[in-house]
Scaffold this motif. Structure first.
Motif, PDB file in Angstrom:
ATOM      1  N   VAL A 163       0.483  -1.553  -0.461  1.00  0.00           N
ATOM      2  CA  VAL A 163      -0.064   0.184   0.348  1.00  0.00           C
ATOM      3  C   VAL A 163       0.762   0.810   0.346  1.00  0.00           C
ATOM      4  N   LEU A 164       0.412   2.241  -0.658  1.00  0.00           N
ATOM      5  CA  LEU A 164       0.986   3.716  -0.383  1.00  0.00           C
ATOM      6  C   LEU A 164       1.464   3.967   1.035  1.00  0.00           C
ATOM      7  N   ALA A 165       2.471   4.512   1.610  1.00  0.00           N
ATOM      8  CA  ALA A 165       3.024   4.218   3.189  1.00  0.00           C
ATOM      9  C   ALA A 165       2.292   5.444   4.184  1.00  0.00           C
ATOM     10  N   ASP A 166       2.338   6.504   3.468  1.00  0.00           N
ATOM     11  CA  ASP A 166       2.215   7.858   3.120  1.00  0.00           C
ATOM     12  C   ASP A 166       1.824   8.592   2.356  1.00  0.00           C
ATOM     13  N   PRO A 167       0.541   8.482   1.973  1.00  0.00           N
ATOM     14  CA  PRO A 167      -0.493   9.784   0.732  1.00  0.00           C
ATOM     15  C   PRO A 167      -0.091  11.514   0.935  1.00  0.00           C
ATOM     16  N   THR A 168      -0.393  12.045  -0.336  1.00  0.00           N
ATOM     17  CA  THR A 168      -0.370  13.165  -0.368  1.00  0.00           C
ATOM     18  C   THR A 168      -1.428  13.349  -1.212  1.00  0.00           C
ATOM     19  N   LEU A 169      -2.038  14.926  -1.290  1.00  0.00           N
ATOM     20  CA  LEU A 169      -3.462  14.592  -1.469  1.00  0.00           C
ATOM     21  C   LEU A 169      -3.085  16.655  -2.214  1.00  0.00           C
ATOM     22  N   GLU A 170      -3.444  16.387  -3.660  1.00  0.00           N
ATOM     23  CA  GLU A 170      -3.263  18.228  -3.947  1.00  0.00           C
ATOM     24  C   GLU A 170      -4.584  18.659  -4.359  1.00  0.00           C
ATOM     25  N   LEU A 171      -4.990  19.964  -4.446  1.00  0.00           N
ATOM     26  CA  LEU A 171      -6.301  19.984  -5.386  1.00  0.00           C
ATOM     27  C   LEU A 171      -5.979  21.187  -5.562  1.00  0.00           C
ATOM     28  N   HIS A 172      -6.688  20.577  -7.580  1.00  0.00           N
ATOM     29  CA  HIS A 172      -5.939  21.484  -8.882  1.00  0.00           C
ATOM     30  C   HIS A 172      -7.490  22.479  -8.855  1.00  0.00           C
ATOM     31  N   ASN A 173      -7.381  23.986 -10.149  1.00  0.00           N
ATOM     32  CA  ASN A 173      -8.281  24.008 -10.538  1.00  0.00           C
ATOM     33  C   ASN A 173      -7.917  23.942 -11.995  1.00  0.00           C
ATOM     34  N   ALA A 174      -8.787  24.504 -13.174  1.00  0.00           N
ATOM     35  CA  ALA A 174      -8.350  23.827 -14.000  1.00  0.00           C
ATOM     36  C   ALA A 174      -7.484  24.959 -14.859  1.00  0.00           C
ATOM     37  N   GLY A 176      -4.501  23.994 -13.390  1.00  0.00           N
ATOM     38  CA  GLY A 176      -3.387  23.613 -13.136  1.00  0.00           C
ATOM     39  C   GLY A 176      -2.467  24.164 -11.522  1.00  0.00           C
ATOM     40  N   THR A 177      -3.302  25.341 -11.330  1.00  0.00           N
ATOM     41  CA  THR A 177      -3.398  26.059  -9.995  1.00  0.00           C
ATOM     42  C   THR A 177      -3.304  25.181  -9.146  1.00  0.00           C
ATOM     43  N   THR A 178      -2.617  25.196  -8.632  1.00  0.00           N
ATOM     44  CA  THR A 178      -3.070  24.695  -6.798  1.00  0.00           C
ATOM     45  C   THR A 178      -3.698  24.768  -5.638  1.00  0.00           C
ATOM     46  N   ALA A 216     -18.940  25.910  -9.352  1.00  0.00           N
ATOM     47  CA  ALA A 216     -18.698  25.417 -10.904  1.00  0.00           C
ATOM     48  C   ALA A 216     -17.339  25.192 -11.394  1.00  0.00           C
ATOM     49  N   GLY A 217     -17.111  24.455 -12.162  1.00  0.00           N
ATOM     50  CA  GLY A 217     -15.678  24.108 -12.988  1.00  0.00           C
ATOM     51  C   GLY A 217     -15.262  22.456 -12.351  1.00  0.00           C
ATOM     52  N   GLN A 218     -14.086  23.107 -13.355  1.00  0.00           N
ATOM     53  CA  GLN A 218     -13.482  21.583 -13.666  1.00  0.00           C
ATOM     54  C   GLN A 218     -12.035  21.569 -12.613  1.00  0.00           C
ATOM     55  N   PHE A 219     -12.000  20.084 -11.869  1.00  0.00           N
ATOM     56  CA  PHE A 219     -11.153  20.016 -10.373  1.00  0.00           C
ATOM     57  C   PHE A 219     -10.037  18.616 -10.413  1.00  0.00           C
ATOM     58  N   THR A 220      -9.451  19.126  -9.949  1.00  0.00           N
ATOM     59  CA  THR A 220      -8.400  17.442 -10.499  1.00  0.00           C
ATOM     60  C   THR A 220      -8.089  17.555  -8.472  1.00  0.00           C
ATOM     61  N   ALA A 221      -7.997  15.773  -8.260  1.00  0.00           N
ATOM     62  CA  ALA A 221      -7.178  15.179  -7.136  1.00  0.00           C
ATOM     63  C   ALA A 221      -5.965  14.721  -7.239  1.00  0.00           C
TER      64      ALA A 221
END
Length: 241
Positions: A163-174, A176-178, A216-221
């Protein structure tokens, strides 16, 4: 790759699922999944529909629509599903491997039901081969409460390894800005309190969580391993309205 999603509400939801591979080369991605196979399964694991090449089945419902893939080897499933939990499984034909994409679309936003949660489990690698969960919010003039989780260590209880021992998470907008980054879910006290209040607190302190409000919009995790760690991980996106 396994994508789970939950439909809530009082009526059936029209959905479209896509399994993409070859066309990803247009975005500079190498080692793509050359011949994706897509399966739709119910909460009990039973097979509902399976598709190899999109022209094989339901062609009349796909051809000429925005859901038609650019490569004939890619997969599409059109379905109307009652409120429940479902999974979409993406594999390579004849056990081939590569970078692939699972997509789940709400094909009738006017129905009295919602796509309330979507999650994707797979092997998270480093650099450009991290796991990316994209989502689109629309149809609501007000901001939507969204919870994101990046899980790894707690997956070992289901017999998964490594398993992924220590995950990190980022939320970006359309663009690409974090917007928000999180390592351990308790790092942000306000976000952690809201995750816990909604029953979404991860069970392991090394796992990641974000609670926010988005227009409303597009996002990436983006789910990655701290310091380049790799392993099986799970990224989850909850629409809490």
């Amino acid at each position: 790759m396994i994508a789970g999603y939950i439909i809530t509400g009082n009526s059936s939801k029209a959905v479209v699922l896509r399994g993409i591979g070859p066309s990803l080369t247009a975005f500079g991605i190498s080692d793509v999944l050359l011949d994706p196979v897509l399966e739709l399964r119910g909460s009990d694991g039973s097979l509902i529909l399976r598709n190899d090449n999109w022209k094989d089945d339901q062609r009349s419902q796909i051809e000429g629509t925005i859901f038609q893939p650019s490569d004939d080897r890619e997969s599409v499933i059109v379905a109307s599903l009652t409120p429940a939990a479902y999974t979409a499984l993406l594999t390579g034909k004849d056990n081939t491997t590569g970078v692939g994409l699972i997509e789940v679309y709400d094909n009738n936003q006017a129905s009295d039901s919602q796509l309330a949660n979507i999650s994707t489990r797979g092997f998270v690698r480093d650099q450009e081969n991290v796991m990316i969960g994209g989502f689109i919010l629309g149809g609501n003039p007000n901001n939507t409460r969204i919870a994101l989780r990046g899980l790894g260590p707690s997956l070992s209880q289901f017999g998964l390894n490594p398993v992924l021992a220590d995950p990190t998470l980022e939320l970006h907008n359309a663009n690409g800005t974090t917007l928000i980054a999180n390592d351990d879910w308790t790092d942000d006290a306000a976000s952690a309190a809201l995750l816990a209040a909604n029953g979404l607190a991860p069970s392991d302190p090394k796992e990641s969580g974000i609670f926010t409000s988005l227009p409303a919009g597009q996002f990436t995790a983006i789910l990655a391993g701290k310091n380049g760690g790799i392993g099986i991980g799970l990224v989850e996106i909850y629409n809490l309205r």
